[in-house]
Design an enzyme around this catalytic site. Structure first.
Site, PDB file in Angstrom:
ATOM      1  N   GLU A  95       0.934  -1.218  -0.013  1.00  0.00           N
ATOM      2  CA  GLU A  95       0.040   0.122   0.172  1.00  0.00           C
ATOM      3  C   GLU A  95       0.705   1.327   0.025  1.00  0.00           C
ATOM      4  OE1 GLU A  95      -2.821  -0.406   3.187  1.00  0.00           O
ATOM      5  OE2 GLU A  95      -3.576  -2.236   2.543  1.00  0.00           O
ATOM      6  N   GLU A 153      -6.675 -10.590  -1.219  1.00  0.00           N
ATOM      7  CA  GLU A 153      -7.381 -10.038   0.240  1.00  0.00           C
ATOM      8  C   GLU A 153      -8.875 -10.144  -0.139  1.00  0.00           C
ATOM      9  OE1 GLU A 153      -5.703  -7.012   2.576  1.00  0.00           O
ATOM     10  OE2 GLU A 153      -3.826  -7.391   1.933  1.00  0.00           O
TER      11      GLU A 153
END
Length: 373
Positions: free
Chosen positions: A159, A264
């Site tokens: 991220e 995810e």
């Protein structure tokens, strides 16, 4: 009489063989996807330590890959400089080895769950670039070396890119600039030359993010820095992104020469609060509106949710040559982080197994998709 008995025996054998040949072996997700890609799940501490017994059985029966939900993040592995805590991570890796699973380490460098000491000196000031590089290398080398040859792939950096394609203004970026990402990959490669190395992110389908991440991969390759995959987190809702948008992103990443990992995955059935607001005086009413299915999904919503999952798995199967792994972010609805996000008290139904540990009907439908694709 002997001839009749022999003939009956042949007929019985023929019927038995016919029955056996028409019986499908795709009785689980891991069997169904065996020749497609790894199908995995994230593991929580109760699962890693075996206290959530029913969940553990689902993981063993259904999945071929596992990733650590939290215990391999730096704030847990090295809470104080030089003081490492490996008990939970060791058990996680041992579970994967015992059950012959493809083990993923998550994550080496991430701004969100890094210990505060990582970035500051004894006076609380930002450390120099040289000190941060040393701390990154020390952490990555210690962790990756410990599981060398055992953990098969690492989310090296997590991220770091915003939706518009700009770099997240994290402490890593503030002190080292863009250099921190290639450095992390170099350190990881040195620690285990055979482990797969990934960049991982959410909202990974936004065009600005796709553009920057694909350029990052190209820059790595031009400089001889190894990167094996891009992780697309796939925290998605009922409407956004569209399947077409998601496929474009998969193809863009794959065209750089790396594999795509769906890392995810879950699909929230709840309305999205993003882009909406409420007066403080109306907060209770607003929170109720954002939590409409406290006692289960209505049939029409359930059907729409199932179709959304099936559309994504149709896409994953269509792109199976570009996809290395599809991982769900959790096993059962009761353990999902989506239940209290972003409003405390929300009840969501984003995973493939329900709160009673029962397999949802969509699982059989997903398995059936593999028979024709």
């Amino acid at each position: 009489m002997k001839k009749i008995i022999a003939l009956l025996g042949i007929l019985t054998l023929t019927v038995s063989c016919t029955t056996a040949s028409t019986t499908t072996s795709n009785d689980s997700l891991k069997n169904a996807f065996k020749n497609k890609f790894y199908i995995g799940t994230a593991m929580s501490l109760p699962q890693i330590h075996g206290t959530d017994v029913k969940s553990v059985e689902i993981i063993k029966n259904q999945f071929s890959s596992i990733v650590a939900e939290n215990c391999m993040k730096s704030m847990y592995l090295q809470p104080q400089e030089g003081q490492f805590f490996f008990n939970d991570a060791d058990k996680f890796v041992e579970f994967g080895e015992k059950n012959k699973m493809f083990i993923i380490g998550h994550t080496l460098i991430w701004h969100s769950q890094a210990p505060d000491w990582f970035f500051v000196d004894k006076n609380g000031k930002n450390v120099s670039p040289e000190v941060l590089k040393q701390r990154m290398k020390s952490h990555i080398t210690k962790v990756v070396s410990r599981y060398k040859g055992r953990v098969k792939g690492w989310d090296v950096v997590n991220e770091a890119i915003m939706e518009d394609g700009s770099y997240r203004k994290s402490k890593f970026y503030e002190i080292l600039g863009e250099e921190f990402i290639p450095l992390a990959f170099k350190y990881a490669q040195e620690a285990d030359p055979n482990a797969e190395l990934y960049y991982n992110d959410y909202n990974e389908w936004h065009p600005g993010k796709v553009k920057t991440v694909t350029q990052l991969v190209k820059d790595f390759k031009s400089k001889g820095i190894r990167i094996d995959g891009v992780g697309m987190q796939a925290h998605v809702g009922m409407n956004t992104p569209s399947i077409d948008e998601y496929e474009k992103a998969i193809l863009a990443y794959a065209e750089t020469g790396v594999k795509v990992n769906i890392t995810e995955l879950e699909i929230s059935a709840l309305p999205s609060p993003w882009g909406t607001s409420a007066n403080i005086s109306d907060k209770v009413a607003y929170d109720e509106k954002m939590n409409p299915y406290k006692n289960g999904l209505p049939m029409d919503v359930q059907t729409t949710w199932e179709n959304r999952y099936l559309d994504f798995f149709k896409l994953f199967l269509k792109q199976k040559n570009n996809i290395r792994r599809v991982t769900l972010w959790g096993v059962t609805d009761n353990q999902s982080w989506k239940n209290d996000f972003p409003i405390k008290g929300r009840t969501d139904y984003p995973l493939l197994f329900d709160r009673q540990y029962k397999t949802k009907p969509v699982v059989d439908k997903i398995i059936k998709l593999t028979e024709t694709r």
